[in-house]
Design a protein around this motif. Structure first.
Motif, PDB file in Angstrom:
ATOM      1  N   GLU A   1       5.688  -1.757   6.152  1.00 19.36           N
ATOM      2  CA  GLU A   1       5.324  -0.177   6.024  1.00 19.36           C
ATOM      3  C   GLU A   1       4.628   0.097   4.812  1.00 19.36           C
ATOM      4  O   GLU A   1       3.492   0.713   4.997  1.00 19.36           O
ATOM      5  N   LYS A   2       4.718  -1.050   3.631  1.00 18.85           N
ATOM      6  CA  LYS A   2       4.006  -0.621   2.526  1.00 18.85           C
ATOM      7  C   LYS A   2       2.529  -1.143   2.781  1.00 18.85           C
ATOM      8  O   LYS A   2       1.622  -0.402   2.162  1.00 18.85           O
ATOM      9  N   SER A   3       2.445  -2.238   3.280  1.00 19.13           N
ATOM     10  CA  SER A   3       0.869  -2.537   3.675  1.00 19.13           C
ATOM     11  C   SER A   3       0.390  -1.613   4.638  1.00 19.13           C
ATOM     12  O   SER A   3      -0.831  -1.224   4.380  1.00 19.13           O
TER      13      SER A   3
ATOM     14  N   ASN B   1      10.038  -3.519   5.666  1.00 15.52           N
ATOM     15  CA  ASN B   1       9.627  -2.731   4.429  1.00 15.52           C
ATOM     16  C   ASN B   1       8.383  -3.008   3.904  1.00 15.52           C
ATOM     17  O   ASN B   1       7.717  -1.999   3.423  1.00 15.52           O
ATOM     18  N   ARG B   2       8.373  -4.269   3.897  1.00 15.38           N
ATOM     19  CA  ARG B   2       6.873  -4.724   3.266  1.00 15.38           C
ATOM     20  C   ARG B   2       5.918  -4.385   4.006  1.00 15.38           C
ATOM     21  O   ARG B   2       4.604  -4.153   3.623  1.00 15.38           O
TER      22      ARG B   2
ATOM     23  N   ASP C   1       0.892   1.581   4.789  1.00 14.44           N
ATOM     24  CA  ASP C   1       0.719   2.560   3.817  1.00 14.44           C
ATOM     25  C   ASP C   1      -0.661   2.640   2.917  1.00 14.44           C
ATOM     26  O   ASP C   1      -1.323   3.601   2.618  1.00 14.44           O
ATOM     27  N   ARG C   2      -0.864   1.201   2.632  1.00 15.92           N
ATOM     28  CA  ARG C   2      -1.857   1.243   1.710  1.00 15.92           C
ATOM     29  C   ARG C   2      -3.177   1.067   2.327  1.00 15.92           C
ATOM     30  O   ARG C   2      -4.173   1.639   2.066  1.00 15.92           O
TER      31      ARG C   2
END
Length: 342
Positions: A162-164, A159-160, A166-167
């Motif tokens: 994926e967030k990176s 999940n982390r 997305d950023r």
């Protein structure tokens, strides 16, 4: 024309006077009436001498001044033009050279400033992309080293990751949008729509974000609910969203963000005001620069790319309008921009 040396000019003038003196002597020697001869020949020879001296000096000035004009103006003045203004030609040239040097000095300063911003921009892009890349690398390595089999780690790190990712995508998309706006590739589609309704949509979407910080989103007093503008609706939605999100991120707990409209004949002035932490006078001129952050640590905590206000400025300018910012540290910030009234 080649430059004429001063010594050569003196030689020309000397020869001219010798010839005139010889003619003067011959004419007066053979003249039956010396007085009449003197009355005729003295003014005549004086005029000839003056014309000759004037001509040679003009040639000298022309030869010296012409390269200066060619350098600063790429202009080729005629000898008559210089001769006519010879009385103060040197002061005029001195003035023009000084103005030319001032312009070149300013141009060099602007180029240095542009180069400074370019280096800062490249450094900022590198830093902004490096952070999520290193995060992704760390998460993947942890998973490869056995974390993938640990139920308490694998989903958390994925999940982390994926967030990176997305950023990174957000940064790249924002950079692409700015590039298209600057180059004029991104064409605007102008339509007539109700600006009040558009802002209300943004309020609805940002309501949860504002609630987390106990910030109230509201319209200004006597806001006209029927006011319409002529603009690119999706891009304007992006502008107002960026400004409202900024006001929430930098607002104070239990603060307030207010959007107001002001009728300006053919234009509508839109104001987004908050009572948050404000921006210092030192940072205020640079808030629309790409990746510039007045509060760097807090900006990254909020997850912004640092490109939002740069995009806002480019979109408003693409509409042939202007945007301004006023702020007082500790009291809040106000962004105002104009739109064409429908």
């Amino acid at each position: 024309m080649k430059s004429i040396a001063p010594q050569r000019i003196v030689g020309y003038i000397t020869v001219t006077f010798l010839v005139l003196a010889l003619l003067f002597f011959v004419l007066n020697y053979f003249s039956p009436n010396l007085t009449i001869s003197l009355l005729i020949t003295i003014p005549l020879f004086t005029g000839i001498a003056f014309s000759a001296v004037n001509h040679f000096i003009s040639l000298f000035i022309y030869a010296k001044i012409k390269p200066i004009y060619k350098t600063i103006h790429n202009f080729k003045p005629g000898i008559n033009e210089i001769a006519e203004g010879r009385n103060d030609i040197f002061s005029e040239v001195n003035k023009e050279v000084a103005e030319w040097m001032k312009g070149k000095t300013l141009e060099i300063q602007q180029l240095k400033q542009t180069e400074k911003y370019r280096k800062e921009f490249l450094g900022n892009v590198s830093h902004e992309l490096k952070t999520p890349i290193f995060n992704i690398q760390g998460y993947i390595l942890t998973l490869l080293e056995g974390g993938i089999d640990d139920p308490g780690i694998n989903m958390l790190y994925l999940n982390r990751t994926e967030k990176s990712i997305d950023r990174m995508i957000s940064i790249i998309e924002d950079l692409e949008a700015i590039s298209k706006l600057e180059s004029g590739e991104l064409e605007l589609e102008f339509t007539r729509f109700n600006i009040y309704s558009l802002v209300d949509e943004v309020f609805d979407l940002q309501e949860v974000r504002a609630a987390k910080r106990n910030i109230k989103l509201a319209f200004g007093r006597n806001a006209d609910k029927t006011i319409s503008v002529l603009a690119d609706k999706p891009r304007l939605f992006q502008v107002i969203s960026n400004l409202i999100v900024n006001s929430i991120n930098y607002g104070k707990e239990e603060g307030k963000t207010t959007v107001s409209f002001y009728d300006m004949d053919n234009l509508v002035l839109v104001e987004v005001r908050d009572n948050g932490i404000g921006i210092s006078q030192h940072d205020l001129p640079r808030v629309f620069e790409r990746f510039y952050r007045a509060d760097k640590s807090r900006s990254r905590e909020q997850g912004g790319t640092g490109l939002g206000l740069a995009i806002v400025k480019h979109i408003i300018e693409a509409h042939k309008q202007t945007i301004n910012v006023n702020s007082t540290p500790g009291k809040g910030t106000s962004f105002t921009f104009t739109l064409e009234k429908a």
